[in-house]
Design an enzyme around this catalytic site. Structure first.
Site, mmCIF file in Angstrom:
data_model
loop_
_atom_site.group_PDB
_atom_site.id
_atom_site.type_symbol
_atom_site.label_atom_id
_atom_site.label_comp_id
_atom_site.label_asym_id
_atom_site.label_seq_id
_atom_site.Cartn_x
_atom_site.Cartn_y
_atom_site.Cartn_z
ATOM 1 N N ASP A 104 -9.679 -4.755 -5.013
ATOM 2 C CA ASP A 104 -9.021 -3.591 -4.418
ATOM 3 C C ASP A 104 -9.346 -2.346 -5.241
ATOM 4 O O ASP A 104 -9.241 -2.345 -6.471
ATOM 5 C CB ASP A 104 -7.507 -3.824 -4.388
ATOM 6 C CG ASP A 104 -6.745 -2.704 -3.700
ATOM 7 O OD1 ASP A 104 -7.366 -1.790 -3.132
ATOM 8 O OD2 ASP A 104 -5.498 -2.770 -3.737
ATOM 9 N N SER B 80 0.833 -1.203 0.000
ATOM 10 C CA SER B 80 0.000 0.000 0.000
ATOM 11 C C SER B 80 0.872 1.260 0.000
ATOM 12 O O SER B 80 1.642 1.480 -0.935
ATOM 13 C CB SER B 80 -0.966 -0.039 1.186
ATOM 14 O OG SER B 80 -1.936 0.966 1.081
#
Length: 321
Positions: A265, A166
């Site tokens: 995602d 991330s």
């Protein structure tokens, strides 16, 4: 914890609240756990170290075989996720994840504890991460101080990797770009980088990203909170590698790149586009795009025991090997 009479200035639910007096309440923070000389599950040894007055790290060392207990291993400099605002190298979540990854990959890992926004606005996290990488590279030199014996005795400086999840994947990208421009101590080169579910964003929605409420999106607001003075705002090259003034992706300073995306995602489209743009940039390294369908953002960190989590960690480990 902030006083009940303190007014909320900014709220990014379910992540954090910032109060008018500057107090930050992190709603998703996990407990810190100490390092272990011998993790009962994996046998990995870990310890904490201070790199500079502002930067610390947790080091991980696999169990080494007798008789010398010395073996040259790849080195991973790892950056945790959390939108630049939450998370820690010392959290239980990160510690368990690193034990698992280090055990399977058989690498020495340096998990970086960089400063968090908003108390320390970006680019603090980038500078701290660069400091940590340069500190690792300095172990390849003979006449430097503040060395750690795990790194001096067991590191193969021809096999240095950076990686993250991330926001940590975003950091890994930007660190690799910087390494391509500036170089590292001792002439050390980054062999490879893995970017798991990288946090990239921009003002113009792409692919399946929702147009409606794009600027109110948590991903947008997190960057604005973390780097309020960013030139270009959400189109600053560090968050938007496709921005018109972003450095060429052909300059990524490593020769191997693994980009991981997850089918469910919200950041998937950016990761896929990033891999495509790197391929088209003229970068001459080896790139693989690895997608896991039916899973969400950073599923493997939060659910190590699942089949998908195990497969993801196995893929990262094989890349590092």
């Amino acid at each position: 914890m902030a006083s009940s009479t303190n007014t909320i200035a900014t709220e990014l639910l379910p992540i954090l609240r910032v109060y008018q007096d500057g107090t930050v309440e992190r709603l998703l923070d996990l407990p810190f756990v100490p390092p272990s000389p011998d993790d009962p599950t994996t046998g990995i040894s870990s310890k904490d170290t201070t790199i500079s007055p502002l930067v610390s790290a947790r080091l991980y060392l696999p169990k080494l075989s007798p008789p010398t207990h010395q073996r040259k291993l790849p080195v991973l400099v790892y950056f945790h996720g959390g939108g630049f605002c939450i998370g820690s190298a010392f959290s239980s979540l990160c510690h368990d994840y690193m034990n698992s990854l280090v055990s399977q990959a058989e690498v020495i890992a340096v998990s970086v504890e960089y400063r968090l926004a908003p108390e320390h606005p970006l680019p603090s996290a980038y500078e701290d991460s660069w400091t940590a990488l340069q500190w690792v590279a300095s172990h390849s030199l003979k006449d430097t101080i503040n060395k750690d014996p795990w790194l001096t005795e067991n590191s193969d400086f021809d096999r240095v990797y950076v990686g993250g999840d991330s926001a940590g994947a975003n950091i890994a990208h930007n660190i690799a770009i910087r390494a391509g421009m500036e170089g590292l101590f001792g002439g050390v080169q980054i062999l490879g980088a893995f970017l798991s579910h990288p946090y990239f964003w921009g003002s113009s929605p792409i692919g399946s990203e929702l147009v409606l409420g794009h600027e109110q999106n948590l991903l947008h607001r997190m960057w604005t909170l973390g780097y309020p003075s960013a030139p270009g705002g959400i189109d600053h090259p560090m968050i938007n590698p496709f921005a018109h003034d972003a450095p060429s992706l052909s300059g990524i300073g490593c020769s191997r790149l693994l980009v991981c995306v997850a089918g469910m995602d919200e950041l998937r489209e950016r990761g896929v586009r990033y891999a495509k743009a790197v391929r088209e940039s003229g970068w001459d390294g080896e790139l693989e795009l690895f997608e896991v369908l039916g899973e969400g953002h950073c599923f493997h960190v939060g659910n190590l025991g699942s089949d998908s989590g195990k497969n993801m960690v196995n893929r990262l480990a094989s890349f590092l090997q």
